[in-house]
Design a protein around this motif. Sequence first.
Motif, PDB file in Angstrom:
ATOM      1  N   SER A  38       0.787  -1.246  -0.112  1.00 60.35           N
ATOM      2  CA  SER A  38      -0.023  -0.076  -0.024  1.00 60.35           C
ATOM      3  C   SER A  38       1.048   1.168  -0.087  1.00 60.35           C
ATOM      4  O   SER A  38       0.440   2.121  -0.784  1.00 60.35           O
ATOM      5  CB  SER A  38      -1.006   0.097   1.315  1.00 60.35           C
ATOM      6  N   THR A  39       2.076   1.191   0.716  1.00 58.34           N
ATOM      7  CA  THR A  39       2.889   2.383   0.609  1.00 58.34           C
ATOM      8  C   THR A  39       3.405   2.708  -0.883  1.00 58.34           C
ATOM      9  O   THR A  39       3.502   3.685  -1.426  1.00 58.34           O
ATOM     10  CB  THR A  39       4.181   2.079   1.421  1.00 58.34           C
ATOM     11  N   PHE A  40       3.785   1.552  -1.667  1.00 61.06           N
ATOM     12  CA  PHE A  40       4.159   1.689  -2.851  1.00 61.06           C
ATOM     13  C   PHE A  40       3.011   2.510  -3.738  1.00 61.06           C
ATOM     14  O   PHE A  40       3.459   3.461  -4.432  1.00 61.06           O
ATOM     15  CB  PHE A  40       4.435   0.253  -3.446  1.00 61.06           C
ATOM     16  N   HIS A  41       1.638   2.156  -3.681  1.00 56.94           N
ATOM     17  CA  HIS A  41       0.918   2.772  -4.269  1.00 56.94           C
ATOM     18  C   HIS A  41       0.481   4.312  -4.035  1.00 56.94           C
ATOM     19  O   HIS A  41       0.550   5.254  -4.908  1.00 56.94           O
ATOM     20  CB  HIS A  41      -0.687   1.907  -3.992  1.00 56.94           C
ATOM     21  N   LEU A  42       0.743   4.515  -2.547  1.00 52.20           N
ATOM     22  CA  LEU A  42       0.650   5.943  -2.310  1.00 52.20           C
ATOM     23  C   LEU A  42       1.920   6.626  -2.781  1.00 52.20           C
ATOM     24  O   LEU A  42       1.689   7.704  -3.135  1.00 52.20           O
ATOM     25  CB  LEU A  42       0.850   6.196  -0.795  1.00 52.20           C
ATOM     26  N   LEU A  43       3.198   6.312  -2.718  1.00 44.98           N
ATOM     27  CA  LEU A  43       4.233   6.758  -3.281  1.00 44.98           C
ATOM     28  C   LEU A  43       4.275   6.994  -4.836  1.00 44.98           C
ATOM     29  O   LEU A  43       4.528   8.223  -5.364  1.00 44.98           O
ATOM     30  CB  LEU A  43       5.670   5.934  -2.922  1.00 44.98           C
ATOM     31  N   GLN A  44       3.756   6.032  -5.451  1.00 50.20           N
ATOM     32  CA  GLN A  44       3.632   6.289  -7.137  1.00 50.20           C
ATOM     33  C   GLN A  44       2.570   7.438  -7.283  1.00 50.20           C
ATOM     34  O   GLN A  44       2.847   8.351  -8.127  1.00 50.20           O
ATOM     35  CB  GLN A  44       2.883   5.059  -7.508  1.00 50.20           C
ATOM     36  N   THR A  45       1.354   7.352  -6.610  1.00 52.29           N
ATOM     37  CA  THR A  45       0.469   8.416  -6.803  1.00 52.29           C
ATOM     38  C   THR A  45       1.151   9.933  -6.333  1.00 52.29           C
ATOM     39  O   THR A  45       0.881  10.913  -7.148  1.00 52.29           O
ATOM     40  CB  THR A  45      -0.875   8.357  -5.977  1.00 52.29           C
ATOM     41  N   MET A  46       1.814  10.150  -5.440  1.00 52.22           N
ATOM     42  CA  MET A  46       2.323  11.370  -4.982  1.00 52.22           C
ATOM     43  C   MET A  46       3.560  11.800  -5.903  1.00 52.22           C
ATOM     44  O   MET A  46       3.771  12.997  -6.059  1.00 52.22           O
ATOM     45  CB  MET A  46       2.978  11.162  -3.521  1.00 52.22           C
ATOM     46  N   GLU A  47       4.227  10.750  -6.512  1.00 54.58           N
ATOM     47  CA  GLU A  47       5.161  11.088  -7.433  1.00 54.58           C
ATOM     48  C   GLU A  47       4.555  11.632  -8.686  1.00 54.58           C
ATOM     49  O   GLU A  47       4.858  12.469  -9.460  1.00 54.58           O
ATOM     50  CB  GLU A  47       6.154   9.726  -7.924  1.00 54.58           C
ATOM     51  N   ALA A  48       3.578  10.940  -9.087  1.00 64.27           N
ATOM     52  CA  ALA A  48       2.665  11.294 -10.536  1.00 64.27           C
ATOM     53  C   ALA A  48       2.222  12.694 -10.254  1.00 64.27           C
ATOM     54  O   ALA A  48       1.897  13.511 -11.176  1.00 64.27           O
ATOM     55  CB  ALA A  48       1.773  10.208 -10.714  1.00 64.27           C
ATOM     56  N   ARG A  49       1.749  13.272  -9.100  1.00 68.02           N
ATOM     57  CA  ARG A  49       1.423  14.392  -8.709  1.00 68.02           C
ATOM     58  C   ARG A  49       2.357  15.443  -8.590  1.00 68.02           C
ATOM     59  O   ARG A  49       2.260  16.684  -8.268  1.00 68.02           O
ATOM     60  CB  ARG A  49       0.360  14.578  -7.573  1.00 68.02           C
ATOM     61  N   ARG A  50       3.807  15.008  -8.481  1.00 72.26           N
ATOM     62  CA  ARG A  50       4.864  15.798  -8.264  1.00 72.26           C
ATOM     63  C   ARG A  50       4.993  16.342  -6.847  1.00 72.26           C
ATOM     64  O   ARG A  50       5.563  17.133  -6.605  1.00 72.26           O
ATOM     65  CB  ARG A  50       4.841  17.305  -9.283  1.00 72.26           C
ATOM     66  N   PHE A  51       4.261  15.518  -5.957  1.00 73.85           N
ATOM     67  CA  PHE A  51       4.619  15.893  -4.335  1.00 73.85           C
ATOM     68  C   PHE A  51       5.764  15.039  -4.195  1.00 73.85           C
ATOM     69  O   PHE A  51       6.568  15.365  -2.881  1.00 73.85           O
ATOM     70  CB  PHE A  51       3.431  15.235  -3.697  1.00 73.85           C
ATOM     71  N   LEU A  52       6.333  14.286  -4.636  1.00 72.16           N
ATOM     72  CA  LEU A  52       7.628  13.531  -4.529  1.00 72.16           C
ATOM     73  C   LEU A  52       8.112  13.332  -5.949  1.00 72.16           C
ATOM     74  O   LEU A  52       7.902  13.453  -6.838  1.00 72.16           O
ATOM     75  CB  LEU A  52       7.290  12.153  -4.011  1.00 72.16           C
ATOM     76  N   SER A  53       9.749  13.302  -5.555  1.00 72.51           N
ATOM     77  CA  SER A  53      10.465  12.792  -6.898  1.00 72.51           C
ATOM     78  C   SER A  53      11.218  11.562  -6.687  1.00 72.51           C
ATOM     79  O   SER A  53      11.568  11.386  -5.563  1.00 72.51           O
ATOM     80  CB  SER A  53      11.627  13.953  -7.056  1.00 72.51           C
ATOM     81  N   LEU A  54      11.478  10.920  -7.911  1.00 77.85           N
ATOM     82  CA  LEU A  54      12.182   9.571  -7.659  1.00 77.85           C
ATOM     83  C   LEU A  54      13.502   9.523  -8.300  1.00 77.85           C
ATOM     84  O   LEU A  54      13.460   9.884  -9.533  1.00 77.85           O
ATOM     85  CB  LEU A  54      11.351   8.465  -8.237  1.00 77.85           C
ATOM     86  N   THR A  55      14.356   9.500  -7.456  1.00 77.98           N
ATOM     87  CA  THR A  55      15.813   9.490  -7.871  1.00 77.98           C
ATOM     88  C   THR A  55      16.381   8.282  -8.931  1.00 77.98           C
ATOM     89  O   THR A  55      15.524   7.201  -8.777  1.00 77.98           O
ATOM     90  CB  THR A  55      16.799   9.695  -7.002  1.00 77.98           C
TER      91      THR A  55
END
Length: 247
Positions: A38-55
């Motif tokens: 479930s954390t992975f899905h949250l992180l994916q959504t937050m990245e897609a919305r640009r609230f997070l960046s993935l290095t």
Amino acid sequence: MTVKSADRVIHILDLLKDFPAGLTLKEIAGRLSLPQSSTFHLLQTMEARRFLSLTDRKMYKLGPKLIQIGTRALETLDVNAEAQPYLQELMEKVEETVFMAIMLEQELVYVAKVDNYRSVRTSAQIGMRKPMYCTGLGKAFLAFLPAPVTANLLSEMDMPAITKTTVTDRAQLNKQLTEFRQQGFAIDDEENEGGLYCLAAPVFNAAGEMVAAISVAGPKNRVYPRQTDIVEELLSTARAISEQTGF
């Protein structure tokens, strides 16, 4: 009542603010005791919305969208908007770095910074949190907040040494706070960063409540010899901002 997914998003953002280099999915889930799926899905959504960046190393960091939101949040702080021209003028007069901070959850948070052409490098940046017991801005809050509020803050506050001059004894700090209250400003003498000397003063609102603190900071060998003149400008600016906000 809290919504579980929203609560988890907030916890993720709050965690990552302390890890500028980022954390992996496993590290985030582990630190927050969350299931990885479930954390992975949250992180994916937050990245897609640009609230997070993935290095490239699969590390999640705070994303660019938060800068926009944070800037808007700062703009909603009336005292911050009212203070900007006064902080700029203060910087030009003293030719040192000028800060403003508010108190949030027993820490100070920098909401404004005005650099001078000869400003020294400092870890303090807008949005950053710092302890109250070892910073000029924090000591200004402890000195000028109502006594019961200060007593409660100090009773719950850890005071580890940050530099070799950090005051870690509560009795000594209380003695300092009494002196600061009498003189109208607080001092940080290389207690949070070596070589940095800071003078800070309170800002009050229309209800007479302390809502912010402003400071002048720079190398001790530059600021200390000019302390009398700098304090005069600092206190004048703090009064002007307070009056502008209705005090």
